[in-house]
Write a protein that holds these residues in place. Structure first.
Motif, PDB file in Angstrom:
ATOM      1  N   VAL A  41       0.839  -1.191   0.000  1.00 19.06           N
ATOM      2  CA  VAL A  41       0.000   0.000   0.000  1.00 19.06           C
ATOM      3  C   VAL A  41       0.873   1.238   0.000  1.00 19.06           C
ATOM      4  CG1 VAL A  41      -1.772   1.279   1.277  1.00 19.06           C
ATOM      5  CG2 VAL A  41      -1.832  -1.213   1.230  1.00 19.06           C
ATOM      6  N   SER A  44       0.206   7.251   0.357  1.00 20.46           N
ATOM      7  CA  SER A  44      -0.964   8.094   0.152  1.00 20.46           C
ATOM      8  C   SER A  44      -1.778   7.521  -0.988  1.00 20.46           C
ATOM      9  CB  SER A  44      -0.543   9.532  -0.138  1.00 20.46           C
ATOM     10  OG  SER A  44       0.197   9.575  -1.327  1.00 20.46           O
ATOM     11  N   GLY A  45      -2.967   8.050  -1.169  1.00 17.61           N
ATOM     12  CA  GLY A  45      -3.908   7.547  -2.166  1.00 17.61           C
ATOM     13  C   GLY A  45      -3.301   7.265  -3.522  1.00 17.61           C
ATOM     14  N   SER A  52       1.848  12.648   1.271  1.00 12.62           N
ATOM     15  CA  SER A  52       1.297  11.913   2.402  1.00 12.62           C
ATOM     16  C   SER A  52       1.464  12.729   3.679  1.00 12.62           C
ATOM     17  CB  SER A  52       1.988  10.556   2.552  1.00 12.62           C
ATOM     18  OG  SER A  52       3.326  10.733   2.909  1.00 12.62           O
ATOM     19  N   THR A 127      -5.777   6.842   9.730  1.00 13.65           N
ATOM     20  CA  THR A 127      -5.421   6.948   8.320  1.00 13.65           C
ATOM     21  C   THR A 127      -5.045   5.584   7.757  1.00 13.65           C
ATOM     22  OG1 THR A 127      -4.628   9.208   8.647  1.00 13.65           O
ATOM     23  CG2 THR A 127      -3.857   8.063   6.671  1.00 13.65           C
ATOM     24  N   SER A 130      -8.204   3.489   7.206  1.00 14.23           N
ATOM     25  CA  SER A 130      -8.982   3.851   6.021  1.00 14.23           C
ATOM     26  C   SER A 130      -8.255   3.512   4.731  1.00 14.23           C
ATOM     27  CB  SER A 130      -9.420   5.308   6.001  1.00 14.23           C
ATOM     28  OG  SER A 130      -8.670   6.123   6.760  1.00 14.23           O
ATOM     29  N   ARG A 131      -6.929   3.669   4.707  1.00 11.91           N
ATOM     30  CA  ARG A 131      -6.174   3.313   3.509  1.00 11.91           C
ATOM     31  C   ARG A 131      -6.260   1.810   3.238  1.00 11.91           C
ATOM     32  NH1 ARG A 131      -5.167   4.439  -0.220  1.00 11.91           N
ATOM     33  NH2 ARG A 131      -3.002   3.996  -0.549  1.00 11.91           N
ATOM     34  N   TYR A 132      -6.186   1.014   4.292  1.00  9.30           N
ATOM     35  CA  TYR A 132      -6.306  -0.438   4.129  1.00  9.30           C
ATOM     36  C   TYR A 132      -7.686  -0.789   3.577  1.00  9.30           C
ATOM     37  CZ  TYR A 132      -6.529  -5.402   5.260  1.00  9.30           C
ATOM     38  OH  TYR A 132      -6.670  -6.765   5.194  1.00  9.30           O
ATOM     39  N   GLU A 134      -9.676   1.106   1.804  1.00  8.44           N
ATOM     40  CA  GLU A 134      -9.728   1.539   0.401  1.00  8.44           C
ATOM     41  C   GLU A 134      -9.034   0.531  -0.501  1.00  8.44           C
ATOM     42  OE1 GLU A 134      -7.998   5.401  -0.094  1.00  8.44           O
ATOM     43  OE2 GLU A 134      -9.318   6.300   1.422  1.00  8.44           O
ATOM     44  N   GLU A 135      -7.861   0.090  -0.098  1.00  8.95           N
ATOM     45  CA  GLU A 135      -7.088  -0.842  -0.926  1.00  8.95           C
ATOM     46  C   GLU A 135      -7.811  -2.178  -1.071  1.00  8.95           C
ATOM     47  OE1 GLU A 135      -4.245  -0.618  -2.788  1.00  8.95           O
ATOM     48  OE2 GLU A 135      -4.484   1.514  -2.408  1.00  8.95           O
TER      49      GLU A 135
END
Length: 140
Positions: A41, A44-45, A52, A127, A130-132, A134-135
């Motif tokens: 991951v 950042s997005g 980031s 953060t 939420s990133r996890y 999203e991925e």
């Protein structure tokens, strides 16, 4: 039992900051089912790591952040294990002369610093969670 609403000062207490951090890390731990996926991951997005948040800048990947956050949570909950080598241990072993007048100032300085660090770590855990999420959503 009578419920007491949290005043502004209670929300700023170290105890509540620690509870928010531990809650965020517990949520992260429950959400991240396959921690090794965090190695892939980006920080950042869809943008570069330069965009980031600053608290991720020193990490190689989100997996190292995940491990760090869990380690800090465990240290808060269970105490720091003696004999563990931590960077800067030598500096902490040095004795510093402290006068009685300085104790209150030092306490407030460190309390404010600890509160600020816990707030940043809580944001980092949120953060990462939420990133996890999203991925995983993108992969499915």
């Amino acid at each position: 039992m009578m419920q007491v609403s949290e005043s502004y000062n209670q929300k700023k207490s170290l105890f509540n900051a620690m509870n928010r951090f531990i809650g965020a890390v517990n949520n992260m731990d429950q959400t991240v089912m396959v921690p090794t996926l965090l190695r892939d991951v980006p920080l950042s997005g869809d943008s570069t790591a330069a965009n980031s948040p600053a608290y991720f800048a020193q990490d190689d990947d989100m997996y190292s952040s995940y491990v760090l956050l869990k380690s800090i949570r465990d240290d808060i909950k269970w105490g720091v294990v003696e004999g563990g080598v931590v960077e800067g241990d030598e500096r902490r072993k040095e004795k510093v002369e402290v006068t009685e007048d300085d104790l209150e100032k030092q306490f407030h300085f460190h309390l404010k610093g600890l509160h600020a660090v816990l707030s940043k770590l809580t944001c980092k855990a949120d953060t990462l969670t939420s990133r996890y999420t999203e991925e995983i959503g993108r992969r499915n």
